[in-house]
Write an enzyme that holds these catalytic residues in place. Structure first.
Site, PDB file in Angstrom:
ATOM      1  N   GLY A   1     -47.192-106.269  -1.291  1.00  0.00           N
ATOM      2  CA  GLY A   1     -46.264-107.406  -1.213  1.00  0.00           C
ATOM      3  C   GLY A   1     -46.191-108.154  -2.530  1.00  0.00           C
TER       4      GLY A   1
ATOM      5  N   GLU B   1     -44.605-113.443  -2.493  1.00  0.00           N
ATOM      6  CA  GLU B   1     -45.275-114.728  -2.337  1.00  0.00           C
ATOM      7  C   GLU B   1     -46.350-114.993  -3.386  1.00  0.00           C
ATOM      8  OE1 GLU B   1     -44.928-115.196   2.443  1.00  0.00           O
ATOM      9  OE2 GLU B   1     -46.472-113.850   1.731  1.00  0.00           O
TER      10      GLU B   1
END
Ligand SMILES: Cc1cc2nc3c(=O)[nH]c(=O)nc-3n(C[C@H](O)[C@H](O)[C@H](O)COP(=O)(O)OP(=O)(O)OC[C@H]3O[C@@H](n4cnc5c(N)ncnc54)[C@H](O)[C@@H]3O)c2cc1C
Ligand code: SF4
Lengths: 737, 327
Positions: free
Chosen positions: A694, A697
């Site tokens: 990911g 974020e």
């Protein structure tokens, strides 16, 4: 042949094959433009509110102005207003958006206003203006039901302290007492909004078979479908959600929101399509926000700057009955090692609007405060904050002893420092006219997650089509899924079509928690590997000996065009990722380091960020451009967290005071300097067969701290209550004399 | 938004006649009025569109000043070469306001009459004496970070949010208006009302009176500075702003025209401050004394207490910059 075969992966073990490194097309990891980019910039990508089905009526939500029991309304009079078709006061309306991945109806406690701003009715009219006017004229009578608390730190507030979320190892008090150096401070971060550009909007339409189609703006469609079905009391197959384009989510569109429910219920009553668009002020109020936090951080170290104790005790806020609470210490559990540890998690039940996941829930505010505290300790110990962090890189998960799947903390710190030209300096050394100049740095860390995902890939001789209910919330899903399929099947990206955002397609991960790209890409990967296997079988070679490039299969020094292999056939394969032990046996995370230079005005306390450099390691980078954009966005969020953004709640009734984009201050262009972003390419075999992790974020977690630390280095003022608005800095400057 | 009648004024006489009707408002750029109408904070029954009137253009006056048409946009005014040369503080103030898009629509007349950005004024769920006379003032005891410290009343602590008007006040601007009884000129000094018990009455304009122009006297010379302190680098209203026209002669301050934004219910000007400066040699102690005078009556309401020291420091910095090399 349209037989669909399935390939499933239960993700229990690392995958060391790294098959993508052996592929030939060469499109993955490039800075390929988004395939839908032109549509978006030319206004032809149709967002939810832009669909206008024949006969559509317009709904507008009515807001509760006080808290208490709803005893009546002037609905009768409202029904008589021009154009009004319906006043919805249905028990099934929801008080706030569902939490991410709920998959069921959110809290439905109508008959009651829980917080000021709760939607309590919906007025539907022929035109938008009529609906809005009538909604503004609607009065809902609310009887006060006692006194309430609006501030998590107020006396007498009800606080939950869930046992499972507390950690205590060793003896922190002892470590603090014996430490060569220690710090013990409270840090505060404000209530915040996702403030996605596209306001929430839903257009609902029922057909003769009792099936509702909702065009909405959502992040997690397979969950949202179940949420809506549960609210409406229909079977999930009676719900279809379409969200092909989403103008930003950042967590605010994870869970079904009140406008979708109001649209669906109204459309059912009226037997015609109904659109409900949230006004910007309603977006602020009814969509879940990031909790304000109070964080007590205690750190101790020995004379060499080796951490001996870590305490991170947090207070967050939430409405009664909501299960989510901001997981502030999520990064603290493993970012640094120290034998004596305390993590505390407390949830104050107050009557501000519901809190929920906002981009990097947990680390965005937790790592930020923690990295400020680390800076304070390094300073107290007289050690360069970069060096201090390098001395405290953990070897394994400090709480449970599990190994890291990969640790790039040291690499990002060193690389970032070199790129920025980091030099440790004392505060108040550089001055340009009225401006103090200083630099600061912080580490960034974010947990890495995978969730279940399906994707279908349809192969023909001419190209491929990827289909699933994945969403692209501006992140680049269309681009990367196209690239993954193009790379594995050997096509130019233009020959691959990616169709997303429709719950009639296989259920993907959706977008949230930075798990979307890795999870859904893995499902696409599995489907493509299945198709490669079938191609190899048909050609009569081993799959591993097959090279696919530009629509041609190369094998045993022979070349066969796929048009020849497939003829007129269309092959379909379904990839299915199931998360398994790989997520539990090791600690998976992404790491980074952010460096900032700021100028602080000695007169006014205004801060300007002059330079910012982020270095991140997040597995295989699938698309350089979209990954970089994510990091730019995250770093800008860091600037907002550090300097400008705060939702202000009225002390008397908790309502959001500055609920518009004029007074909720997001950083504007002039607040953002040139941002440097650099990736350290990494292959984390535990992550998934793509080694992708990911990225959306990570870059927020730490950026704000780098700015706040730079303020201290510039002018000597340490801000512990974010954002570091000019009045706080000015007061610090005055105190210094 | 409440349904309303729309009238497009063909000439001034018609505008003034129609504008005098009950519940009627002129509309120019619409950047403030439309927002307020959508929220039903303002709900006129009738809108008189004045954008087709001949109220544009910037002309030089006989005494070397400028006559700025009420419909001149903030962008055009800021960019005008004469303004930039002779009245640079005005150009800078305009460019410090809003955003490029807004300045392209916003007009000179509309800017003077834009309404407060008090959070509670915008919120029909809250008591507000300015929006609903007699209902109370939610900003007292609520969030008042952006609100006023000077010239307030028990009934209202709102600020006038304009940047442009602050510079105009420092420049001794006059407002030319036309009503059913003819035209008159009002000094900007006398244009705005103190809130007192009637915070809903903001100016001395009679119903239907139309702003036709703003008149600037001949260039004031001196050093001209507009300094705006705000919560982000751009696109935010002033927490404190200072418009300064200052001239130093033989080591003494010969001229000081100072106006302030973000402090009061109107662009704020205090002649006593200027008198204290004129004839004196610039020094930190003098600037401090000026701030003392300016802030004698200053009153914070909790969230905006910081404006008092912020004003003091900003004023000192502006004065020091304005008197610097010449001192
Ligand atoms: C997000 C945002 C940020 C902003 N930031 C700033 C800022 O930083 N600094 C700043 O100074 N301003 C700022 N503004 C305000 C902006 O400058 C004003 O909205 C604008 O100047 C109003 O001009 P207008 O022509 O659009 O007025 P309108 O909205 O058309 O009218 C405003 C009022 O003036 C009346 N009116 C207009 N013209 C006349 C006339 N000729 N005679 C009589 N009455 C008239 C109208 O009846 C109405 O009551 C901001 C606005 C927004 C929306
Ligand atoms: S300060 Fe004035 S505008 Fe604001 S709430 Fe009070 S009365 Fe209304």
């Amino acid at each position: 042949m349209s037989l669909e075969t399935t390939r499933q992966l239960k993700h229990d073990t690392p995958d060391h094959d790294r098959r993508l490194d052996g592929m030939a097309q060469g499109v993955l990891g490039t800075d390929m433009d988004r395939p839908e980019g032109r549509l978006k910039v030319s206004g032809r990508a149709t967002y939810a509110a832009e669909t206008h089905p024949e006969g559509m009526a317009h709904g507008y939500l009515v807001r509760a102005a006080t808290i208490g029991r709803i005893t009546g309304s002037n609905a009768e009079a409202i029904r008589a207003m021009p154009g009004v078709l319906h006043v919805l006061e249905d028990e099934r309306m929801i008080r706030n958006a569902a939490q991410g991945m709920a998959g069921e109806s959110p809290v439905q406690k109508q008959g009651q206003s829980w917080y000021v701003g709760q939607p309590v009715a919906c007025v539907v009219a022929e035109t938008f203006e009529q609906a809005r006017h009538a909604a503004q004229a609607m009065m809902v009578t609310i009887e006060p039901d006692g006194t309430h608390v609006f501030d998590a730190e107020a006396e007498g507030v009800e606080v939950d302290t869930p046992e499972k979320k507390q950690v205590s190892q060793g003896d922190l008090d002892g470590a603090m007492a014996e430490a060569a150096f220690s710090v013990d401070h409270d840090y505060r971060t404000p209530s915040m909004s996702s403030a996605a550009m596209e306001p929430h909007a839903s257009v609902a339409q029922w057909d003769d078979e009792g099936r509702v189609t909702l065009r909405g703006s959502y992040q997690l469609l397979r969950f949202n479908k179940n949420e809506l079905a549960d609210v409406l009391g229909v079977a999930p197959d009676k719900v279809r959600i379409l969200s092909p384009y989403v103008g930003g989510g950042f967590g605010s569109k994870l869970g079904l929101a009140p406008e979708a429910v109001a649209a669906a219920l109204s459309a059912q009553v009226l037997g015609r399509p109904v659109r409900v668009v949230l006004h910007r002020r309603q977006v602020f109020e009814t969509v879940t926000r990031r909790s304000e936090t109070k964080q007590r951080i205690r750190l101790s170290c020995d004379a060499d700057g080796k951490l001996t104790g870590i305490g991170h005790e947090n207070l967050v806020s939430q409405l009664p009955d909501e299960v989510f609470s901001e997981p502030v210490a999520q990064g603290t559990h493993f970012q640094y090692a120290a034998p004596n540890r305390v993590v505390g998690h407390n949830i104050a039940r107050i009557r501000r609007s519901a809190t929920g996941s906002v981009r990097a829930p947990g680390e965005a505010v937790g790592v930020t405060a923690f990295e400020i505290a680390v800076d304070e300790l390094a300073k107290t110990a007289g050690i360069d904050p970069l060096e201090f962090r390098l001395r405290n890189v953990p070897e394994k998960h400090p709480e449970n002893g599990k190994p890291f799947s990969s640790s790039t903390m040291e690499a990002t710190l060193r690389e970032g420092a070199a790129r920025f030209g980091w030099q440790h300096s004392q505060p108040r050394q550089r001055r340009e006219g009225e401006w103090w100049i200083g630099t600061g740095m912080a580490g960034a860390v974010r947990v890495n997650m995978m969730i279940e995902a399906h994707a279908r890939v349809v192969l023909t001789g001419q190209g491929a089509r990827v289909e699933c209910d994945m969403t692209d919330i501006g992140t680049g899903s269309y681009a990367i899924l196209t690239q993954v399929a193009a790379e594995l099947l050997g096509f130019a990206p233009a020959q691959v079509e990616t169709v997303l955002g429709d719950t009639d397609l296989p259920p993907a991960s959706g977008s949230g928690g930075s798990f979307g790209a890795a999870s859904t890409s893995t499902a696409v990967y599995l489907a493509c590997m299945e198709l490669r296997e079938r191609l190899a079988a048909k050609i009569g070679v081993k799959e591993t000996e097959l090279t696919l490039k530009d629509g041609v299969a190369t094998h045993d020094n022979r070349q066969t065009p796929l048009t020849e292999v497939l003829g007129d056939e269309e092959w379909r394969a379904l990839g299915h990722l199931k998360p398994g032990k790989a997520g539990q046996e090791v600690r998976q995370a992404t790491w980074g380091a952010v460096f900032a230079e700021v100028a602080v005005n000695d007169v006014t306390g205004e801060t300007r960020v002059r330079r910012m450099e982020g270095t991140f390691a997040a597995g295989r980078i699938l698309n350089l451009k979209t990954a970089r954009s994510q990091c730019h966005g995250g770093m800008i969020w860091g600037i907002g967290l550090a300097l400008t953004e705060a939702l202000e709640h009225d002390p008397r009734d908790g309502h959001m005071v500055n609920r518009d984009l004029a007074e909720y201050h997001l950083p504007v262009n002039l607040d953002v300097p040139q941002l440097g972003v650099h990736f350290i390419e990494e292959r984390d075999d535990w992550a998934n067969p793509l080694q992708a992790k990911g990225i959306g974020e990570l870059s927020i977690c730490g950026s704000g701290a780098a700015v706040v630390n730079a303020i201290e280095n510039a002018c000597g003022v340490r801000v512990r209550r974010l954002p570091a608005t000019l009045d706080q800095v000015m007061e610090g400057l005055i105190a210094q004399g | 938004m409440r349904a309303f009648d729309y009238i497009r004024a063909g000439d001034r006489a018609q505008a003034v006649r129609d504008g005098a009707g009950p519940e009627t408002r002129f509309i120019a750029g619409g950047t403030n009025l439309l927002d307020l109408m959508k929220l039903e904070v303002m709900a006129p029954e009738r809108i008189v569109d004045i954008t087709r009137l001949e109220l544009g253009g910037i002309e030089e006056t006989a005494d070397g000043g400028l006559r700025i048409g009420a419909l001149v946009t903030n962008s055009d005014l800021a960019a005008d070469a004469r303004v930039r040369r002779g009245w640079p503080v005005l150009s800078r103030a305009l460019l410090a306001g809003a955003s490029g898009q807004l300045r392209n629509k916003a007009t000179t007349g509309g800017n003077l009459l834009q309404r407060t950005r008090c959070y509670y004024f915008y919120d029909r769920g809250e008591p507000c004496n300015k929006r609903e006379p007699g209902s109370g003032c939610a900003a007292m005891g609520g969030m008042n970070r952006i609100l006023a410290i000077l010239g307030t009343s028990e009934q209202c602590i709102a600020t006038h949010p304009s940047d442009m008007a602050v510079a105009m006040r420092a420049l001794d601007a006059r407002v030319e208006v036309e009503g059913q009884d003819g035209t008159r000129e009002i000094a900007l000094d006398d244009f705005y009302c103190s809130p007192g018990d009637t915070p809903h009455i903001e100016t001395v304009l009679a119903p239907g009176e139309l702003i036709t122009a703003v008149i600037l006297p001949a260039p004031a010379g001196g050093r001209q500075i507009y300094r705006k302190v705000r919560d982000r680098s751009s696109y935010a209203f002033a927490l404190v702003s200072v418009a300064a026209v200052v001239e130093v002669e033989n080591g003494k301050i010969a001229k000081a025209q100072l106006a302030f934004g973000g402090l009061g219910p109107m662009p704020w000007r205090d002649r006593a401050v200027e008198e204290a400066l004129v004839g004196e040699a610039p020094s930190p102690a003098l600037f401090d004394r000026a701030a003392d005078i300016l802030l004698t009556e200053a009153k914070g309401h909790g969230g905006n207490d910081f404006k008092i020291p912020l004003t003091r420091r900003t004023l000192a910095a502006v004065l020091s910059q304005a008197t610097e090399a010449a001192a």
